[in-house]
Design a protein around this motif. Structure first.
Motif, PDB file in Angstrom:
ATOM      1  N   THR A 319       0.752  -1.334   0.011  1.00 33.13           N
ATOM      2  CA  THR A 319       0.197  -0.153  -0.111  1.00 33.13           C
ATOM      3  C   THR A 319       0.880   1.306  -0.148  1.00 33.13           C
ATOM      4  OG1 THR A 319      -0.241  -0.302   2.337  1.00 33.13           O
ATOM      5  CG2 THR A 319      -1.891  -1.271   1.193  1.00 33.13           C
ATOM      6  N   ALA A 342      -0.643  -4.455   3.560  1.00 33.91           N
ATOM      7  CA  ALA A 342      -1.801  -4.826   4.365  1.00 33.91           C
ATOM      8  C   ALA A 342      -1.752  -5.833   5.332  1.00 33.91           C
ATOM      9  CB  ALA A 342      -2.881  -4.912   3.399  1.00 33.91           C
ATOM     10  N   ARG A 462      -4.878   3.127  -2.756  1.00 31.51           N
ATOM     11  CA  ARG A 462      -4.645   2.691  -1.469  1.00 31.51           C
ATOM     12  C   ARG A 462      -4.716   3.453  -0.302  1.00 31.51           C
ATOM     13  NH1 ARG A 462      -4.408  -2.727  -2.700  1.00 31.51           N
ATOM     14  NH2 ARG A 462      -2.777  -3.178  -4.471  1.00 31.51           N
ATOM     15  N   GLN A 464      -6.622   5.316   2.440  1.00 31.45           N
ATOM     16  CA  GLN A 464      -8.059   5.045   3.147  1.00 31.45           C
ATOM     17  C   GLN A 464      -8.503   6.358   3.640  1.00 31.45           C
ATOM     18  OE1 GLN A 464      -9.034   1.582   3.869  1.00 31.45           O
ATOM     19  NE2 GLN A 464      -7.552   1.260   2.306  1.00 31.45           N
ATOM     20  N   SER A 485      -3.726   8.325   5.657  1.00 31.85           N
ATOM     21  CA  SER A 485      -3.645   7.021   6.149  1.00 31.85           C
ATOM     22  C   SER A 485      -3.814   5.893   4.978  1.00 31.85           C
ATOM     23  CB  SER A 485      -4.898   6.782   7.259  1.00 31.85           C
ATOM     24  OG  SER A 485      -4.709   7.928   8.139  1.00 31.85           O
ATOM     25  N   LEU A 487      -3.550   1.528   4.743  1.00 31.93           N
ATOM     26  CA  LEU A 487      -3.937   0.105   5.475  1.00 31.93           C
ATOM     27  C   LEU A 487      -2.548  -0.470   5.500  1.00 31.93           C
ATOM     28  CD1 LEU A 487      -5.809  -1.939   6.728  1.00 31.93           C
ATOM     29  CD2 LEU A 487      -5.912  -2.822   4.383  1.00 31.93           C
ATOM     30  N   THR A 488      -2.183  -0.903   6.700  1.00 36.27           N
ATOM     31  CA  THR A 488      -0.949  -1.583   6.959  1.00 36.27           C
ATOM     32  C   THR A 488      -1.442  -2.687   7.906  1.00 36.27           C
ATOM     33  OG1 THR A 488      -0.294  -0.219   8.842  1.00 36.27           O
ATOM     34  CG2 THR A 488       0.935   0.323   6.518  1.00 36.27           C
ATOM     35  N   GLY A 492      -4.144   0.776  10.780  1.00 32.36           N
ATOM     36  CA  GLY A 492      -3.642   1.283   9.514  1.00 32.36           C
ATOM     37  C   GLY A 492      -2.338   2.287   9.997  1.00 32.36           C
TER      38      GLY A 492
END
Length: 520
Positions: A319, A342, A462, A464, A485, A487-488, A492
């Protein structure tokens, strides 16, 4: 398939050592900070012996009452002595499979398998700490195998009831209601492989990059972990007076009182040098034998000397890309490349995954082209407005000025602290000169600095969330703080750019706007 298994018995020892490490830390804290004269030595001997026995017993029970069953579409787990817990891990819910082998597991020729499912947060949801290498490979391959036929929830539930093992004296084990498959969404699988598997795909790789000895040494020499190590050493040194005899403590204090600034500065340099040596060795052990390979849509990374780690990232799940340069590495024009995925990352890498520990800045685009082509760009950054300069400088200079004033009043040589405001203002100026923002058709790029310079590449699809804020001082110059932000992990990760102009903020919103995207 109804083959229930336990882990290797070495799991007892591994669990015990994990508990022992926590006990040792607690013991050190008690000896340093506690009032050791309150109890006798016999009390502490009995107390910690009891804790060791409980830790060993807990490790045995955890191994004895832990079963796993690998089925066609999922992994089933049963654990617990008093409180039973059953887990059904469906393969389509898996975010990542990480296979590691630290020094303890390698003594037994075992590996640890960690599985993180959707919604698992920053820690793996489940782990098998003691598996034979072949068994870990079998589980990984089965969980990564594409689904062939759907299974209804009714069939699943009936199958679970039929296949969960029965302990001796039990008639039936009914699964609890912690079946979490309905709480998560289907995700692409990210997996970790063993070092031996990398050799199997050697002939099929599309791209291969090795860190090499020279880069490893340079990465260790320019590592930015010296400050953390120095802080730890300083904390240890600060507690030494509690352990030294009174006569020796008086002698040490007298030496410091009568010593010159040069001697005290020399002692500080010794502490910093020791911290640097710790960081040097740690970096070389962490990134030794680093190899990056690309096969199809999978990115394979292997690294580690004592703790061998092998992971596979799915390029489609990345992302964001982050480039980090410490001031030392800027002198050598080298950079570290991190990716945000993600599936999450590791704590020691700020929940990111390091793609390349060290490479030349002009090599970045080529490496990204070969691994994640979407991010292979060279941004043309737009600088921040000149009104931002004093915000960056004042933010660091004023606190430094207060510290310097207090030090001057209370310390004999405190006036030397007035160098701090100059340093703070200089850092603020460097932060302003570094900061920049860039938009292209599909990518947002942010360039910032605390001490190290960081560039972040974030694809529009990607992102958010995008938001902005403005405190009262920023209103004076119509400046804003922009936050983006991606997504990780389940929470996030947010990247922030301070003191952007109103026009830059509006341009960013327009670039991200759904309506604008729809018109395009």
């Amino acid at each position: 398939m109804n083959s229930w298994k336990r882990q290797h018995p070495a799991a007892i020892f591994i669990s015990f050592l994990s508990s022992l490490k926590e006990i040792v830390v607690s013991l050190i804290a008690v000896l340093i900070f506690g009032q050791t004269q309150a109890y006798t030595s016999l009390f502490y001997l009995i107390f910690f012996s009891a804790i060791l026995f409980i830790a060993l017993y807990s490790g045995f029970v955890s191994w004895w009452k832990f079963y796993y069953n690998l089925q066609e579409e999922e992994l089933l787990i049963k654990k617990g002595l008093i409180f039973r817990k059953n887990r059904f891990i469906r393969k389509e819910r898996i975010q990542s499979i990480d296979i590691n082998a630290n020094i303890i597991q390698r003594l037994f020729r075992l590996v640890e398998l960690r599985i993180e499912t959707a919604g698992g947060g920053s820690e793996p949801e489940f782990s098998l700490v003691a598996l034979k290498r072949e068994e870990a490979q079998r589980i990984k391959k089965q969980l990564l195998k594409k689904k062939t036929t759907p299974i209804s929830h009714t069939m699943e539930y009936e199958q679970h009831i039929a296949t969960f093992p029965h302990d001796e004296g039990e008639n039936m084990l009914v699964p609890d209601e912690e079946h979490d498959s309905h709480n998560v969404t289907s995700q692409t699988i990210v997996s970790d492989d063993l070092f031996e598997e990398m050799e199997e795909i050697e002939e099929q790789v599309d791209f291969k990059w090795e860190l090499g000895t020279r880069r490893l040494i340079l990465a260790a020499l320019t590592s930015s972990g010296v400050g953390i190590a120095a802080t730890f050493l300083a904390a240890v040194v600060s507690q030494l007076p509690q352990l030294l005899p009174e006569w020796l403590l008086d002698h040490v204090i007298g030496w410091f009182v009568h010593s010159s600034i040069l001697l005290i500065a020399s002692l500080l340099l010794v502490i910093l040098f020791t911290a640097w040596l710790f960081t040097l060795v740690g970096t070389m052990l962490k990134y030794g034998y680093f190899i990056l390979k690309k096969q199809g849509n999978d990115i394979h990374i292997s690294r580690g000397v004592l703790e061998q780690r092998q992971l596979t990232l799915n390029a489609a799940r990345i992302t964001g890309v982050r480039l980090v340069q410490s001031p030392m590495r800027q002198l050598f024009n080298v950079v570290s490349i991190y990716v945000e995925s993600a599936g999450g990352g590791t704590k020691d890498e700020d929940l990111s995954t390091i793609l390349v520990p060290l490479c030349k800045r002009n090599e970045v685009k080529y490496i990204l082209e070969q691994t994640v082509p979407e991010f292979a760009i060279y941004p043309n950054y737009e600088s921040l407005p000149k009104e931002s300069l004093r915000r960056y400088m004042i933010r660091l200079a004023i606190p430094s000025l207060i510290v310097a004033a207090v030090a001057t009043y209370y310390l004999p040589y405190g006036w030397l602290a007035f160098v701090l405001p100059i340093v703070g203002a200089s850092i603020g100026f460097a932060q302003f000169k570094t900061a920049g923002i860039c938009h292209n058709e599909y990518m947002l790029c942010l360039k910032t600095r605390t001490i190290a310079k960081t560039e972040v590449y974030l694809p529009k699809k990607r992102i958010q969330d995008m938001s902005s804020s403005q405190h009262p001082l920023q209103k004076l110059d119509n400046l804003h703080t922009l936050s983006v932000s991606v997504l990780t992990t389940v929470l996030g990760k947010t990247f922030t750019m301070r003191h952007v102009s109103h026009e830059q903020m509006e341009k960013s919103y327009e670039w991200y706007s759904y309506e604008e995207t729809k018109r395009e």
